[in-house]
Design a protein around this motif. Structure first.
Motif, mmCIF file in Angstrom:
data_model
loop_
_atom_site.group_PDB
_atom_site.id
_atom_site.type_symbol
_atom_site.label_atom_id
_atom_site.label_comp_id
_atom_site.label_asym_id
_atom_site.label_seq_id
_atom_site.Cartn_x
_atom_site.Cartn_y
_atom_site.Cartn_z
ATOM 1 N N ASP A 80 -4.795 9.272 -6.842
ATOM 2 C CA ASP A 80 -4.385 8.881 -8.172
ATOM 3 C C ASP A 80 -5.657 8.420 -8.820
ATOM 4 O O ASP A 80 -5.879 7.280 -8.472
ATOM 5 C CB ASP A 80 -3.249 7.673 -8.293
ATOM 6 N N ARG A 83 -5.627 5.125 -11.417
ATOM 7 C CA ARG A 83 -5.376 3.656 -11.086
ATOM 8 C C ARG A 83 -6.221 3.554 -9.811
ATOM 9 O O ARG A 83 -6.118 2.529 -9.048
ATOM 10 C CB ARG A 83 -3.823 3.534 -10.626
ATOM 11 N N HIS A 84 -6.859 4.458 -9.217
ATOM 12 C CA HIS A 84 -7.954 4.581 -7.914
ATOM 13 C C HIS A 84 -7.166 3.845 -6.651
ATOM 14 O O HIS A 84 -7.373 3.054 -6.254
ATOM 15 C CB HIS A 84 -8.946 3.379 -8.092
ATOM 16 N N ARG A 85 -5.957 4.681 -6.626
ATOM 17 C CA ARG A 85 -5.155 4.485 -5.340
ATOM 18 C C ARG A 85 -4.791 5.901 -4.655
ATOM 19 O O ARG A 85 -5.040 6.816 -5.203
ATOM 20 C CB ARG A 85 -3.781 3.691 -5.860
ATOM 21 N N SER A 97 0.994 3.994 0.244
ATOM 22 C CA SER A 97 0.346 3.670 -0.890
ATOM 23 C C SER A 97 -0.663 2.609 -1.037
ATOM 24 O O SER A 97 -0.173 1.470 -0.570
ATOM 25 C CB SER A 97 1.442 3.453 -2.086
ATOM 26 N N VAL A 98 -1.926 2.738 -1.051
ATOM 27 C CA VAL A 98 -2.779 1.973 -0.863
ATOM 28 C C VAL A 98 -3.822 1.819 -2.078
ATOM 29 O O VAL A 98 -3.897 2.984 -2.648
ATOM 30 C CB VAL A 98 -3.729 2.047 0.364
ATOM 31 N N ASN A 99 -4.447 0.665 -2.413
ATOM 32 C CA ASN A 99 -5.581 0.621 -3.484
ATOM 33 C C ASN A 99 -6.800 0.529 -2.890
ATOM 34 O O ASN A 99 -7.148 0.231 -1.922
ATOM 35 C CB ASN A 99 -5.336 -0.640 -4.308
ATOM 36 N N LEU A 100 -7.661 1.640 -3.151
ATOM 37 C CA LEU A 100 -9.056 1.790 -2.442
ATOM 38 C C LEU A 100 -9.973 0.798 -2.901
ATOM 39 O O LEU A 100 -10.157 0.328 -4.004
ATOM 40 C CB LEU A 100 -9.584 3.221 -2.978
ATOM 41 N N SER A 117 -0.804 -2.249 2.007
ATOM 42 C CA SER A 117 -0.271 -0.857 1.556
ATOM 43 C C SER A 117 1.333 -1.155 1.478
ATOM 44 O O SER A 117 1.859 -2.090 2.058
ATOM 45 C CB SER A 117 -0.570 0.190 2.634
ATOM 46 N N ASP A 374 -13.904 12.032 -4.748
ATOM 47 C CA ASP A 374 -13.566 11.118 -5.942
ATOM 48 C C ASP A 374 -13.002 11.909 -6.670
ATOM 49 O O ASP A 374 -14.095 12.679 -7.433
ATOM 50 C CB ASP A 374 -13.964 9.948 -6.070
#
Length: 1376
Positions: A80, A83-85, A97-100, A117, A374
Motif C-alpha cells: 500500500d 500508507r507505506h505498509r 499487515s506491517v508498517n514499513l 504486525s 517502492d
C-alpha cells in the motif's frame, strides 16, 4: 579533446573489451575539423556516451517479521503505497499487515528489529492456499486468489473477508490496472479475465488465442503458468503464458476491446519474467538459452511485438531469471537470478543503449529472497525472505568522477577508468578497465603524493585494492584490462557500506552488528559485553591495508594486499553518508540519520557510541543528505573544511544554512595549479530550471544567510542570457565533474547520456588570473587564445604600469613571436577587461599610483598602448635573438602604437634597404627580412596613406615612391607630385611636404631658412596658423619683421574679440591708434585715457572723447563708470551725481554733492532716496504675501499626499510601493485642486533686484517651467520657488547703502520702516524654506508646529547668532 561516440548496441554473446583510447580520440579528419569548429564556436565539447554515475547503497534496514507457526514461509506480498505498509500471506494462509520502517528511522536494539504486525487467518478449504494477491487502493482491500480458484476480498480496516467468486483451474496471477479501474486475472487453464471492481467481466479469453479452449486443454501435462503486466497509462497490457519449458508468445492486449493488439514470435521465454516499463516504452522479458549452452538474455519488446534490443546477464547458462521489475521512474531494472549456490538481485541502468550492472545483492538459497520496488520512491527496494526477514534498501546516485577528475564507472565486474584531463571518454569506452572476480557494488578513490589508491567492494563481500601511479602516466595502460585479486583477510565484509579512505593505507566502512558477528570471529563473551554496554546496531570498521609485494615505480599493484580490521566503534544509528576530512589526516565525517554529523578520528580510542553533534555540531544538516561532500577551502588564509549536503527534496545545505532549495546537482572547482592538495575556490550548482550557477567560496563565507542562487531564477527567464548564470542547453542535464586548474572545464551529462564539456567564462577568467598572479605568462597566454578572451586581460588585471615591469619576463616565457604579435595587435588604450569582465571577477586596485613616473618613458607615461608596446619592443630586442620574425614583431609594436610610430618603423626598413643596395651579404643581413617584406607587413598593419605620408615626412622621395608602389597607388597621381617635389630647392621641398602633412612648425622653420625672398609666404603661413606667432617671434631677430609679426598677431586677436590682449600686443609694436581702438572696444576707459597720453591728445580731444564715452557707458547700463568719467574728465558734477543715483550708489552720490557744496544736488539725492524707499517697502510687503500664499499651497499639497499614502498603506494595497511611487500615485489625485488666487505673472516675479537681475531671473524661471497644480513635481517646484525669493547679494548691498543715506539725511523713520519691511520679508522667506525642508524629510505634519508663525519665532530667537543674515541691517535702526 575530440567528440567521442560509442556503438548503439553491444554484442550479448561475448564480453567486449572497451575501445582503445586512440580510436576514441581520432575517428577521421572530417570529424576532427567539425569538432574543433564546434569547440571554438560554442565553447563546449560533446561526447556521445553512457552513464557517468554509480548507484550507491545508502541505508539497509533489516526487520524481522514474527511468523505465527513454525516452518511457516511467506508466499506472496502486496504494498500500500499511500500508507507505506506491506501485506504478506504465508504458506499457512496467515495474512500479515506491517508498517514499513522509513529509511530515516532506526531501531535501538542489538538484535534484528521485530516488526509489529497485524495477523489475520484467511479461512480456505482444506488443502487450498493463497497464490496471488493485489491491493485495491479504492476499496482499501486486498484481492486474494487461491490455488483452487477462489477469489476473496479482504477489507483491511474492517478485517472482513468476502468471497467474490471461483475460477476453474485455479488463480495464477492478479494484476490491477495503473488507474485502479480494472483487474486482470489468469487461471491455471490459460484463461484471461478482465473485470471491473464491481466484478463485472468485460471479456474472457485464452491467454494464447491460437490454443485450444479451456475445456479441451489436457491438464495431465500440468497447469499453464502465466503473468500479466499493465502499461503505465493502462491502455494496453501484456501477457506471457504457457507450460513450463515450452515455447511461448508475448501477447499485447487492448484494454477496452480485449482484442490482441500484437504478439511476438514463439520463443523460449524464461518463467514468469515479464514487466512493462512504467513510461510505456518497452516490455522486458527473459529468453532461455540453455539449449545453446549460453546464459539467459534480457530482451526488450515494443508495443508492436517486435524485439527492440537485448543484453546478456553474463552468468552461467544454468541460471534462471525468476523475476524482472522496473522501478517507478523506469530508470532501473532489477532481476532476481537463481544461481547454483545463491540467489542474487541484479540492478541495471541504461544509458545510450548500454546496460550497466550497478548493484548486485546476494542471498542464500535457504532465504528464498523476493523483492519489489517502492511504488513511489524510485531508489527504494524492498526485499523479503521466506523466513520473514524484510530488508529495505535505499540507494542514491553518485557521480562517477572523483575529486581529481578521474572517471570510475562501475559496470558489473569491471570498473571503467578514464582520467578526464587526458580525454573526454564517455562510457562504455574508457582508457583502461579493472577486472574483478565478481560484480562491484561500491568503489572509492583517493589521490595523494602522486599515488592513487582504489578500493572496490564486491558483491560476495570481498575487498579489492589497487595502487596506481600518477595519472599523467596512465596513457601506457590504453586499452588494457588489469586483473585485480581480492585482499587476503580473515573476515568478510557482508553488507558493508560507505567505504571511505581516510589515509593511503586506511579505510573505514559501516556495517551492522549482526553482519559483523556473522562474518568476523568473535568470542561470545566479547559479544555479550558489547551487548550489555552499548545499545547500538551499527559499527565503524577501520581497515588497515598492507601490500606484501614490491611495487615498481610507475606500475600497478593489484595483488598481494592484506587487510585486517584494526578498530571498530559503535554508532548510535544508521549512517547516511561518509566523507573524508581533507583538512585532517586519518579523519572522516559520518552523517547519521537525520543529518547529524560526527567526526571519526583514527587516533582516538573510543569504545562508547559516538554521539551526534558531540564533536562537530556546526556541520549538522537539518535533514538527511544522501549526497555529501567535504572539500578544503581557504577562509581568511586558514584552511578549513566545507561540508555540503544535498537532500532528497533538492535542497543544498551547508550545515544549518540553506544555499539553494532547487539544486539538482553540485560540484566544486579549484583554481590551484601545481599544489599537492587542491583547495576549492568555487561551488558549481545546477538547478531544476536548468541553470548553472558558479559561486565563489568567499561569497559563501561572507554571507550569513542564504546565498543568492535561487533569487536569480525568477528574475531571469530561461531564454534570456545573464552573467549571473549559464543556461544549460538540454533539460535535465546534471554535473558529473570538473577539470581543475588551467583546464577550467565543467562536464555535464544529459539525460540521453551525452557528455558535454563546457568552459564557463567565469572559471576561465579565474584560471587566467591565477596564472597571472603566479607569473605564468605562457599559460595565461595559452588560455586567453584558446578561450578567445580579450588580450587586454593580460595587461589590465594588475595595471598596465605594473605589466611594464614584467614585460621582459612575459616575452621570455611566452617565447612565441606569433603569439606576441597577436597580443600586440589587440592592445587598446583603455581598461577593456574591466568593462568586459567586471561582472565575472573582481579586479584589484590599479598599482599605477605606486609607480614612479621617472621610471617610465616621459610623455608616453600616460599612454597605455605606447608604453606597453615600448616595453615589449625593448624586451624583444634584449631577450629574443635577431631573426626575421623578431624584426616583423618589432615593426608591429611600432605600427600599433598610439599614435603609430611610422617614421621609426620606416627608418628600420630604410636601414634594411640600404644594406640591400650596398650588396652586403653577411650573416647579420640574413637575420632580417627583406625591405619589401617588411614594408608589406607595415602596410598590412596600417593605413597605406598614413605610411606614405610618414615616408614623405622623412623627406625621402625614393622611399615614398616605393611605399606608393607597394600600396597600389595610381602612378599617375603620385609620380607627378614626387617629381615636382624633386625639382624644388631642399628647404622649399621640405616646406611643401610639411604643409601637406600639416606639420606647420616644421614648415615655418623650413620657410624661414629658405631666405628673405620667401618672407611673404612666411607671413601668410603665420596668418593662417596663429598658433605659430610665438615661434615666429623666436625665429626672427630683425626688429622690423618682429613688429610686422606683432601687428599681425594683434590684428588676429582683435578679430577674435580678445580686445585687451590685442591692445597690449599693439603697444608692443608701438601701434597706439590700434591699441586705443582695442581698449575702446573692450570698455576699458582707463586704458583709453592712458593711450591718449601716449598719443599726446589735446585737452579738447580728451574732453570730446570723455563725453562720448560717458554717453556710451550710460547707454550700456553702466551708470557708475559714466559717473566717474563725468566727474574726472568732464568736470560735470550734475551729470556725475545723476549717474550715481541711477546706479543706486547712494552714499557716493551724497558724498560728491557735499564735496562740491551743492545743496541742490543734496536735495536731488534726498528725493530719489525717499522715492526708492517707498518702492522697496511696497515690494517687500507684496513679497511677504507671496511667501505666505506659496507656503500655504505647499502645506496643503503635502498634507493631501501624506493622507493618501497612509490610506493606501492601511488598505494593504501597495505594501511594497516605494515612497516615490506613492508620491506619483497621490499626485494624480491632487490635479483636481488649483491655486485659488494665483496669477502667472507672480510666479516669475523677482523681489528686490535691479532691472538686469530681474530680466535674468525671469528668463531662468521661464526656462525652468511654471508651477503646475497637481503635477508630480509640484512640491519641489514650490520649495525651489521659495528659495529663489531670497535677497541677492547685490540687493543687500544696495539696501544697506540706501539705509545709510536716509539716516545721514535725517530720515531715520523712513529708514526704520524700510529696514523693518526688508527684515520681515527676509525672515519670513527663510522660515518658509526651513519649514518646507523639515516637512519633506518626514511623513508626519504637526498643524501646531509646522506653521509660518512658529518658524518665524524660532528664526528670530536664533537670529543674533547668524551674522551673515544681519550683514545689511543697521543696529541703530533695529527695534528693541
Amino acid at each position: 579533446l575530440l567528440s567521442c561516440s560509442c556503438p548503439r548496441t553491444t554484442s550479448p554473446s561475448r564480453p567486449r573489451s572497451p575501445p582503445s583510447f586512440a580510436d576514441a580520440l581520432c575517428r577521421d579528419r572530417r570529424s576532427l575539423v567539425l569538432t574543433v569548429l564546434v569547440r571554438r564556436r560554442r565553447g563546449r565539447l560533446k561526447g556521445k556516451g553512457g552513464d557517468m554515475k554509480n548507484l550507491k547503497l545508502v541505508t539497509r534496514i533489516v526487520q524481522e517479521l514474527q511468523l505465527h507457526l513454525d516452518g511457516e514461509t511467506l508466499v506472496v506480498s502486496a504494498i500500500d503505497a499511500e500508507r507505506h505498509r506491506a501485506f504478506f500471506v504465508s504458506s499457512a494462509n496467515f495474512l500479515y499487515s506491517v508498517n514499513l520502517l522509513a529509511s530515516t528511522q532506526q531501531p535501538l536494539q542489538w538484535s534484528k528489529t521485530t516488526l509489529d504486525s497485524d495477523v489475520e487467518e484467511v479461512l480456505l478449504e482444506p488443502g487450498d492456499f493463497i497464490v496471488a494477491m493485489d491491493y485495491l487502493m479504492e476499496k482499501e482491500s486486498l484481492l486474494l486468489g487461491s490455488a483452487d480458484g477462489c477469489l476473496l476480498l479482504y477489507n483491511v480496516e474492517e478485517r472482513t473477508t468476502e468471497v467474490v467468486g471461483r475460477l476453474e483451474g485455479g488463480v495464477k496471477t492478479i494484476a490491477s490496472s495503473p488507474d485502479g479501474a480494472l483487474l486482470s486475472v489468469t487461471t491455471g487453464l490459460g484463461q484471461l479475465l478482465v473485470m471491473t471492481h464491481d466484478w463485472e467481466v468485460l471479456f474472457e479469453t485464452s491467454i494464447d488465442p491460437q490454443s485450444a479452449s479451456a475445456c479441451e486443454i489436457n491438464t495431465s501435462d500440468g497447469q499453464i503458468q502465466s503473468c500479466v503486466s499493465w502499461r503505465g497509462d493502462g491502455k494496453h497490457f501484456a501477457t506471457l503464458g504457457g507450460f513450463d519449458g515450452s515455447p511461448k508468445k508475448l501477447t499485447i492486449w487492448e484494454r477496452e476491446s480485449g482484442k490482441v493488439h500484437s504478439s511476438s514470435d514463439t520463443r523460449n521465454f524464461m518463467g514468469q519474467s515479464l514487466d512493462w516499463m512504467p513510461s510505456g516504452a518497452k516490455v522486458v522479458t527473459a529468453h532461455d538459452r540453455k539449449t545453446e549452452g549460453k546464459c539467459p538474455l534480457i530482451v526488450f519488446y515494443e508495443k508492436n511485438g517486435l524485439e527492440r534490443s537485448h543484453f546478456s546477464i553474463e552468468e552461467p547458462a544454468e541460471v534462471v531469471i525468476q523475476a524482472l521489475k522496473w522501478n517507478c521512474n523506469s530508470e532501473l531494472l532489477a532481476a532476481l537470478v537463481s544461481c547454483g549456490q545463491y540467489d542474487v538481485i541484479k540492478i541495471w541502468s541504461c544509458s545510450n543503449n548500454h546496460w550497466y550492472l550497478k548493484q548486485e545483492l546476494r542471498y542464500t538459497k535457504n532465504e528464498g529472497v523476493k523483492f519489489s520496488w517502492d511504488p513511489t520512491k524510485p531508489l527504494h527496494l524492498i526485499c523479503w525472505t521466506l523466513g520473514g526477514e524484510v530488508i529495505a534498501h535505499r540507494f542514491a546516485w553518485t557521480t562517477a568522477v572523483s575529486e581529481t577528475s578521474v572517471a570510475l564507472v562501475i559496470d558489473g565486474p569491471r570498473i571503467l577508468i578514464t582520467p578526464l584531463h587526458l580525454g573526454l571518454m564517455p562510457p562504455p569506452m574508457s582508457l583502461f578497465f579493472l577486472a574483478f572476480p565478481c560484480a562491484v557494488n561500491e568503489v572509492c578513490f583517493v589521490s595523494k603524493n602522486s599515488k592513487n589508491h582504489l578500493t572496490a567492494y564486491l558483491s560476495n563481500g570481498s575487498l579489492c585494492v589497487v595502487e596506481l601511479p600518477a595519472t599523467d602516466t596512465w596513457e601506457k595502460f590504453e586499452g588494457n584490462g588489469i586483473t585485480v585479486d581480492p585482499c587476503h583477510c580473515d573476515f568478510s565484509l557482508n553488507n558493508s557500506m560507505h567505504l571511505t579512505w581516510i589515509d593511503t593505507r586506511t579505510l573505514i566502512g559501516i556495517c551492522r552488528f549482526s553482519d559483523y558477528c556473522s562474518s568476523t570471529p568473535m568470542r561470545s563473551s566479547e559479544a555479550g559485553n558489547l551487548e550489555e554496554k552499548h545499545d547500538s546496531l551499527f559499527f565503524v570498521n577501520e581497515i588497515k591495508l598492507v601490500c606484501s609485494e614490491d611495487c615498481l615505480p610507475g606500475s600497478v599493484s593489484s595483488s598481494g594486499w592484506q587487510a585486517r580490521v584494526s578498530k571498530r566503534m559503535p554508532l548510535e544509528g544508521p549512517v547516511i553518508g561518509v566523507s573524508r576530512n581533507p583538512a585532517k589526516g586519518g579523519s572522516a565525517f559520518i552523517q547519521l540519520s537525520g543529518g547529524k554529523i560526527v567526526e571519526y578520528c583514527s587516533e582516538l580510542r573510543m569504545t562508547a557510541p559516538i554521539q551526534s553533534g558531540e564533536l562537530c555540531p556546526d556541520y549538522d544538516f537539518p535533514t538527511s543528505c544522501p549526497s555529501m561532500t567535504a572539500v578544503p577551502c581557504h577562509e581568511n588564509g586558514v584552511v578549513r573544511t566545507l561540508l555540503l549536503g544535498l537532500d532528497d527534496s533538492s535542497k543544498l545545505h551547508l550545515g544549518k544554512r540553506l544555499l539553494s532549495n532547487n539544486c539538482s546537482s553540485f560540484t566544486f572547482y579549484s583554481s590551484s595549479y601545481g599544489a599537492t592538495e587542491q583547495v576549492v575556490t568555487h561551488l558549481l550548482v545546477t538547478t531544476k530550471q536548468d541553470l548553472l550557477f558558479i559561486v565563489d567560496v568567499n561569497e559563501i563565507f561572507l554571507k550569513n544567510g542564504q546565498v543568492t542562487i535561487d533569487s536569480h531564477v525568477n528574475n531571469h527567464p530561461r531564454a534570456k542570457p545573464s552573467k549571473e548564470h549559464i543556461t544549460v542547453w538540454e533539460k535535465g542535464a546534471k554535473l558529473v565533474g570538473v577539470l581543475h586548474g588551467d583546464e577550467a572545464a565543467v562536464i555535464i551529462q544529459t539525460t540521453r547520456g551525452n557528455l558535454e564539456c563546457m568552459y564557463p567564462r567565469k572559471l576561465v577568467l579565474v584560471a587566467i588570473v591565477q596564472a597571472l598572479v603566479q607569473r605564468r605568462f605562457k599559460d595565461a597566454m595559452d588560455m586567453v587564445r584558446r578561450h578567445r578572451i580579450d588580450f587586454n586581460m593580460l595587461v589590465d588585471y594588475c595595471g598596465w604600469k605594473a605589466f611594464i615591469k614584467s614585460a621582459a619576463d612575459f616575452v621570455n616565457e611566452v617565447n612565441n613571436l606569433s603569439h606576441i604579435t597577436e597580443f600586440v595587435c589587440s592592445i587598446k588604450n583603455e581598461n577593456v577587461s574591466g568593462k568586459l569582465y567586471e561582472a565575472y571577477i573582481s579586479f584589484p586596485e590599479q598599482c599605477s599610483s605606486s609607480m614612479d613616473s621617472e621610471n617610465l618613458h616621459g610623455a608616453l607615461s600616460e599612454n597605455k598602448v605606447t608604453s606597453v608596446l615600448m616595453a615589449i619592443r625593448k624586451a624583444l630586442e634584449e631577450q629574443i635573438e635577431e631573426s626575421s620574425s623578431r624584426e616583423l614583431c618589432i615593426l608591429t609594436t611600432l605600427a600599433r602604437s598610439e599614435p603609430p610610430l611610422l617614421e621609426e618603423a620606416l627608418n628600420r626598413i630604410k636601414v634594411i634597404r640600404e644594406l640591400e643596395l650596398h650588396g652586403v651579404d653577411d650573416g647579420r643581413r640574413k637575420l632580417y627580412p627583406s625591405a619589401e617584406e617588411s614594408l608589406k607587413h607595415l602596410l598590412w598593419l596600417t593605413e597605406p596613406e598614413a605610411v606614405f605620408n610618414a615616408a614623405l615626412g622623412l623627406y625621402d622621395l625614393n622611399l615614398a615612391a616605393i611605399v606608393a608602389l607597394n600600396s597600389q597607388k595610381d602612378p599617375k597621381e603620385f609620380l607627378p607630385f614626387l617629381k615636382g617635389l624633386e625639382c624644388l630647392p631642399p628647404a622649399i621641398m621640405r616646406y611643401t611636404i610639411d604643409l601637406k602633412l600639416a606639420r606647420y612648425e616644421s614648415a615655418l622653420r623650413n620657410i624661414v631658412s629658405a631666405g628673405n625672398e620667401y618672407h611673404a609666404d612666411c607671413m601668410e603661413l603665420l596668418n593662417s596658423n596663429p598658433q605659430l606667432f610665438p615661434l615666429g617671434l623666436q625665429l626672427f631677430s630683425d626688429p622690423d619683421k618682429r613688429h610686422q609679426i606683432l601687428e599681425a598677431w594683434g590684428d588676429h586677436l582683435f578679430e577674435e574679440k580678445c580686445f585687451g590682449e590685442a591692445a597690449i600686443t599693439y603697444q608692443c609694436c608701438s601701434s597706439y591708434q590700434k591699441s586705443l581702438k582695442a581698449y575702446h572696444a573692450c570698455g576699458d576707459w582707463r586704458g583709453v585715457f592712458t593711450v591718449t597720453g601716449l598719443l599726446n591728445f589735446t585737452k579738447e580731444e580728451i574732453l570730446q572723447l570723455a563725453q562720448e564715452l560717458c554717453d556710451e557707458f550710460q547707454a550700456l547700463g553702466k551708470p557708475g563708470d559714466a559717473a566717474k568719467i563725468a566727474l574726472e574728465y568732464c568736470s560735470d558734477v550734475d551729470r556725475g551725481v545723476g549717474c550715481y543715483i541711477m546706479a543706486r550708489e547712494w552714499e557716493e552720490a551724497l558724498r560728491v554733492a557735499y564735496m562740491h557744496s551743492r545743496q541742490d544736488l543734496v536735495d536731488t539725492v534726498k528725493d530719489a532716496a525717499l522715492e526708492c524707499a517707498a518702492l522697496l517697502i511696497s515690494e517687500y510687503q507684496e513679497g511677504l504675501l507671496k511667501v505666505g500664499k506659496y507656503l500655504a499651497r505647499y502645506v496643503a499639497v503635502r498634507q493631501r499626499r501624506l493622507s493618501l499614502a497612509a490610506k493606501l498603506q492601511s488598505e494593504d494595497r501597495f505594501m511594497d510601493v516605494k515612497d516615490d511611487n506613492i508620491s506619483e500615485v497621490s499626485s494624480s489625485f491632487s490635479e483636481m485642486s488649483a491655486y485659488t488666487t494665483r496669477s502667472t505673472k507672480e510666479s516669475s516675479a523677482s523681489v528686490i533686484s535691479s532691472s538686469a537681475s530681474k530680466s535674468r531671473g525671469s528668463r531662468r524661471q521661464k526656462k525652468a517651467g511654471k508651477i503646475r497644480a497637481g503635477s508630480p513635481g509640484e512640491e519641489m517646484a514650490l520649495v525651489e520657488h521659495l528659495k529663489g525669493m531670497s535677497l541677492a547679494t547685490g540687493a543687500q548691498k544696495e539696501l544697506r547703502s540706501l539705509l545709510v543715506v536716509l539716516t545721514q539725511l535725517g530720515k531715520e523713520d523712513i529708514a526704520r520702516q524700510v529696514q523693518l519691511a526688508g527684515d520681515n520679508f527676509e525672515v519670513s522667506q527663510m522660515a518658509a524654506v526651513k519649514l518646507a525642508e523639515d516637512t519633506m524629510s518626514t511623513d508626519k505634519m504637526d498643524e501646531n508646529a509646522h506653521t509660518l508663525e512658529h518658524y518665524t519665532k524660532m528664526l528670530r530667537a536664533h537670529q543674533p547668532a547668524a551674522g551673515e543674515t544681519s550683514s545689511w541691517r543697521i543696529k541703530a535702526l533695529s527695534p528693541p
